[in-house]
Design a protein around this motif. Structure first.
Motif, PDB file in Angstrom:
ATOM      1  N   LEU A 155       0.772  -1.282  -0.080  1.00  0.00           N
ATOM      2  CA  LEU A 155       0.076   0.062  -0.120  1.00  0.00           C
ATOM      3  C   LEU A 155       0.946   1.261  -0.041  1.00  0.00           C
ATOM      4  O   LEU A 155       1.864   1.283   0.601  1.00  0.00           O
ATOM      5  N   GLU A 156       0.534   2.303  -0.735  1.00  0.00           N
ATOM      6  CA  GLU A 156       1.445   3.396  -0.987  1.00  0.00           C
ATOM      7  C   GLU A 156       1.209   4.224   0.397  1.00  0.00           C
ATOM      8  O   GLU A 156       2.377   4.710   0.609  1.00  0.00           O
ATOM      9  N   MET A 157       0.460   4.033   1.173  1.00  0.00           N
ATOM     10  CA  MET A 157       0.110   5.152   2.286  1.00  0.00           C
ATOM     11  C   MET A 157       1.203   4.407   3.417  1.00  0.00           C
ATOM     12  O   MET A 157       1.469   5.156   4.161  1.00  0.00           O
ATOM     13  N   ASN A 158       1.335   3.158   3.123  1.00  0.00           N
ATOM     14  CA  ASN A 158       2.235   2.394   4.419  1.00  0.00           C
ATOM     15  C   ASN A 158       3.618   2.665   3.775  1.00  0.00           C
ATOM     16  O   ASN A 158       4.535   2.866   4.522  1.00  0.00           O
ATOM     17  N   ARG A 159       4.040   2.256   2.565  1.00  0.00           N
ATOM     18  CA  ARG A 159       5.467   2.403   2.224  1.00  0.00           C
ATOM     19  C   ARG A 159       5.810   3.829   2.223  1.00  0.00           C
ATOM     20  O   ARG A 159       6.939   3.990   2.641  1.00  0.00           O
ATOM     21  N   ASP A 160       5.220   4.876   2.019  1.00  0.00           N
ATOM     22  CA  ASP A 160       5.676   6.136   1.743  1.00  0.00           C
ATOM     23  C   ASP A 160       5.184   7.199   3.016  1.00  0.00           C
ATOM     24  O   ASP A 160       4.736   8.363   2.930  1.00  0.00           O
ATOM     25  N   TRP A 161       5.167   6.261   4.229  1.00  0.00           N
ATOM     26  CA  TRP A 161       4.624   7.067   5.404  1.00  0.00           C
ATOM     27  C   TRP A 161       5.438   8.282   5.689  1.00  0.00           C
ATOM     28  O   TRP A 161       4.919   9.121   5.952  1.00  0.00           O
ATOM     29  N   ILE A 162       6.618   8.309   5.193  1.00  0.00           N
ATOM     30  CA  ILE A 162       7.583   9.401   5.648  1.00  0.00           C
ATOM     31  C   ILE A 162       7.297  10.780   4.624  1.00  0.00           C
ATOM     32  O   ILE A 162       7.346  11.848   5.052  1.00  0.00           O
ATOM     33  N   TRP A 163       6.876  10.318   3.536  1.00  0.00           N
ATOM     34  CA  TRP A 163       6.185  11.357   2.583  1.00  0.00           C
ATOM     35  C   TRP A 163       5.014  12.236   3.191  1.00  0.00           C
ATOM     36  O   TRP A 163       5.134  13.158   3.430  1.00  0.00           O
TER      37      TRP A 163
END
Length: 907
Positions: free
Chosen positions: A456-464
């Motif tokens: 999931l993009e929301m998980n992978r890119d949490w720092i974004w």
């Protein structure tokens, strides 16, 4: 002694577990209630026994009380006595946390402020702090709107449909109906204090509302319509609990497919005339949406399926705003909820000025760095648009859009992001943020990672999400403290000590400079027409304007500097350089890559948690290293090729060949790093992607697919050097250029004068419109003559009938002057390549006596009756050719200064 200390710790811990605490709050307020529940969870995890109530319990078991309230609400006045009241920040979403007499008060300026105050207290507990009964802390956000975007879009076009046309159905978007996914995503937003969510779609109304006058316009079946009603109701209620405003975006002018079929019109047509039918249908669609979903906002894009400022103003003031007012009238509302106008493909300041007398509560939005992330030092014409809009509207939103240059690798540079938010405030005058996913907008909710279960993009890119949210709330945070903050954050995520976290942070921040610097100095466009991380061809480096550099790109998306062709000219002429230079940037990106690899390697053996994700992050850092070196070697080759263009010294090309060969070594490394790690580089996999090569039918979206093309480029270069090195060869290769095969068509409607495309002919009825030079490919064609003023005032329309597939050859003048038609521009017209017309086929192909040089595009048409409809402005219609013939794209080199292009070296 040790036993005594252990006993004391046990007693104190047990006391904590048995401590009684009450959260007293207004349970009728969804946001206050949600904040209370979040704080309850944190208190319980910290060992407290918690009661939630609207009243203080009557027994004496409660030792401590926390009040959560919205200032001046009825509940606040009733439950918090005057002696306990303190001043609260007079700002939307502001709050104050203070303590008195063993009581903690969390008071918000509004319900969202109370929510954020409760979450602030919960975050402190989660970080290991004790419950603070000696606190006095207040806070408020700097960006008043902080939102994220989700596209109800797909990686490819649906059969029989054009761009942005995706009805809301379980087949198209199964995730849209997943309530657990929505809860997860909304929780990510509220945790990072985002207060808005934008849903992007071409024409959402036909999936969400029914129209009494146009029942046939509905695009979904009854069962799906009910599902859409249910999920939209669920989404908006859950979002509201978390202080999140849902906003529906739509493009103009797009109509539903059933509506278009019923009335025998196109769903979208950039050149069409606005009719009463289109106005009435859209006005009633907007009104029905406002009536049915009164708490959902609207984001209006006056394009990409409409053109001309007169049309934009007319549509916004006579269709969209009246539609909103009609919906409000049916609700008996006299207020004006915000309408957000997107400054894309329109003159937004002029539209806003015309609209203000009709509707006051207008917000504006404009792209921060276009469709990429390139700089925290924006300037130029795009910055002027921001400044003009922020001076007009009470809320101006900076849109971090698409991120075409960051796909698909992980990006997480808090430093770059903080500086960007500062630029939004201080340079652009923005006071709100709109944020796209870091990658895979067209494939949301997933990323491109090749894993057994898609990430999931929301998980992978949490720092974004956390970085942008953190600095949208407060961009003035101290840099040294931020290094400590993120170092600890990353150490907690991956294990290891604070230095481990700081090493990971350094890897993120070093790679965070590579794609922005590379694109702004060497790219063709910031738009998703270009996928930077797939690389670029030599022709795109040494002759960028053949590939249609997007106007304003170089001037707006970075500090002042020089592109390669300007740098090479100045070097040869011993002229002083200005700003960033190509050699400087390639040195810097390689240095960034080296530092990033060193930092991630230093962290690697300390990582103890989430090791699989760390390995994926490490692979991305290595991929950035390979890309930076690949690109740097290619630029070194390009600089030498441009030097040869001045000197004619073949030995310079031999040096270039060595660099180009070395670039292939690095690209092979990039292929190795990505082939098992990524499904694709770019999530938009249609013909809209043109750089480095067309993405038609989902092709050329991986590095493995691109490698043979770069190898072919290198082999062509070597062979051409050998040819130049042969005895008696002093210039470019000479090959016979075949003329294109003309096609026979029947012109329908008014007949047009035909003239041969050859030297001496007048393309317009004036002597300075005489053809002086023409590409040999065009020699057998007969142009159709149009009157200049007719084209300027009405555009160009041509109806014809053909029995075989044909291509219509169109000459666009290479100028930005007002009376000339702009070529198909995918940055502002995503449907601008439906007939293969976006690319320049022949650059610098026709020279007229006193007109700008001409570039050739072609439009392909199947058998039957067809129509070419172009917008207002001068353009040449040079004839028809057989569609089946093989056409070679090239720079003809008729440039007016006698100078030939150097592209041929790679052909």
């Amino acid at each position: 002694m040790k036993n005594i200390i252990l006993l004391l710790i046990t007693i104190l811990f047990s006391a904590g577990l048995n401590a009684q605490i009450a959260i007293i709050s207004d349970q009728q307020s969804p946001r206050v209630k949600f904040g209370s529940e979040e704080l309850n969870e944190s208190l319980s995890d910290s060992g407290f026994k918690v009661q939630i109530s609207t009243e203080v319990p009557g027994n004496n078991s409660i030792e401590q009380v926390i009040y959560i309230a919205e200032k001046d609400s009825e509940w606040y006045i009733k439950h918090i006595g005057a002696s306990y009241r303190e001043n609260v920040p007079e700002a939307e979403e502001g709050f104050r946390i203070y303590s008195k007499e063993n009581k903690i008060f969390v008071v918000g300026h509004d319900a969202s402020g109370a929510l954020y105050g409760a979450m602030e207290l919960a975050e402190r507990l989660n970080a290991g702090s004790a419950l603070p009964f000696d606190i006095d802390f207040e806070d408020r956000p700097e960006m008043v709107i902080r939102g994220t975007a989700i596209g109800l879009q797909k990686t490819t076009l649906l059969p029989g449909r054009s761009v942005y046309e995706y009805p809301y159905t379980p087949e198209n978007f199964p995730w849209f109906y997943d309530k657990e996914l929505w809860i997860k995503y909304l929780d990510v937003l509220v945790e990072n204090r985002y207060n808005s969510l934008y849903l992007w779609n071409g024409h959402p109304f036909a999936s969400l509302v029914k129209l009494e006058d146009y029942p046939y316009a509905l695009e979904v079946d009854e069962a799906t319509f009910k599902k859409n009603e249910e999920i939209f109701d669920f989404l908006t209620k859950e979002a509201n609990k978390r202080g999140i405003w849902v906003i529906q975006m739509f493009y103009n002018i797009i109509v539903s497919q059933p509506f278009a079929e019923y009335h025998d019109i196109k769903t979208q047509d950039r050149g069409r005339v606005i009719t009463p039918l289109l106005e009435d249908y859209t006005r009633k669609s907007v009104a029905a949406f406002i009536e049915k979903y009164p708490n959902v906002g609207l984001l209006v894009a006056l394009g990409e399926a409409m053109s001309g400022i007169e049309n934009d103003i007319n549509w916004f003031t006579n269709t969209v705003i009246p539609g909103v007012k009609d919906g409000l009238e049916k609700l008996n509302r006299t207020d004006e909820p915000p309408i957000i106008l997107r400054a894309h493909d329109t003159d937004a300041p002029e539209v806003i000025e015309e609209a203000f007398p009709l509707y006051k509560n207008l917000y504006t939005m404009h792209k921060y760095n276009g469709e990429s992330l390139t700089t925290y030092e924006p300037r130029g014409p795009w910055t002027k648009i921001h400044k003009d809009l922020s001076a007009l509207a009470s809320i101006h939103i900076s849109n971090v859009h698409i991120l075409a240059n960051l796909e698909p690798f992980r990006y997480g540079s808090p430093d770059f992001i903080q500086k960007s938010v500062k630029a939004m405030h201080n340079v652009h005058g923005a006071n709100a943020l709109h944020l796209y996913p870091q990658v895979s907008y067209w494939d949301w909710p997933y990323t491109a990672d090749k894993t057994d279960e898609r990430l999931l993009e929301m998980n992978r890119d949490w720092i974004w999400y956390e970085s942008w949210g953190r600095y949208a709330w407060d961009q003035k945070r101290d840099r040294e403290k931020e290094i400590e903050y993120w170092g600890k954050k990353l150490a907690d995520k991956y294990g290891g000590n604070i230095q481990t976290g700081k090493n990971i942070l350094k890897a993120y921040e070093e790679t965070g400079e590579i794609a922005p610097k590379t694109l702004r100095r060497f790219g063709i466009t910031e738009g998703n027409r270009q996928t930077l991380l797939l690389g670029m061809f030599m022709s795109q480096l040494v002759n960028p304007y053949k590939w249609r550099v997007y106007p304003g790109f170089y001037e707006s998306t970075g500090p002042e500097g020089e592109i390669l062709i300007d740098y090479a000219r100045k070097e040869w002429n011993n002229e002083p350089h200005v700003g960033e230079t190509p050699p400087q940037i390639i040195r810097e990106i390689v240095a960034h890559a080296e530092e990033a690899v060193k930092a991630i390697d230093n962290a690697a053996d300390k990582v103890k948690k989430d090791e699989q994700e760390f390995q994926r992050l490490k692979n991305d850092i290595y991929a950035y290293h390979a890309f930076a070196n690949f690109f740097a070697e290619k630029v070194k080759a390009a600089m030498l090729v441009l030097e040869y263009n001045y000197s004619g010294d073949v030995s310079t090309l031999k040096k270039a060949s060595a660099h180009l060969e070395k670039s292939l070594d690095y690209y092979e490394e990039l292929v190795s790093l990505t082939k098992d790690a990524y499904l694709y580089a770019n999530s938009m996999q249609t013909g809209q992607r043109r750089i480095p090569i067309g993405g038609d039918d989902g092709n050329f979206k991986t590095w493995k697919e691109m490698l043979p093309l770069f190898e072919e480029e290198f082999n062509n270069f070597k062979n051409n050097i050998k040819m130049l090195d042969a005895p008696g060869k002093t210039s470019g290769k000479k090959e016979k250029i075949e003329s294109w095969i003309p096609a026979t068509v029947q012109i329908l409607g008014p007949d047009r004068t035909r003239i041969p495309v050859e030297t001496g002919q007048l393309v317009y009825d004036r002597m300075d419109a005489q053809i002086l030079e023409v590409a040999p490919e065009l020699n057998n064609l007969n142009a159709l003559k149009f009157a200049e003023q007719e084209q300027i005032e009405n555009g160009t329309n041509l109806k014809f009938k053909n029995t075989r597939p044909v291509k219509l050859v169109v000459g666009y003048f290479d100028t930005e002057e007002e009376d000339y038609l702009t070529p198909p521009t995918l940055e502002t017209n995503a449907a601008g390549n439906t007939r293969g017309q976006a690319d320049i086929v022949l650059a610098n192909a026709v020279k007229l006596d006193d007109y700008p040089k001409v570039n050739i595009h072609t439009y392909e048409f199947e058998n039957g009756e067809n129509e070419l409809q172009l917008e207002k402005g001068k353009v040449l219609v040079l004839g028809f050719i057989e569609a089946s013939q093989n056409i070679k794209s090239r720079d003809v080199g008729i440039m007016g200064d006698g100078k030939k292009s150097i592209d041929w070296l790679f052909e």
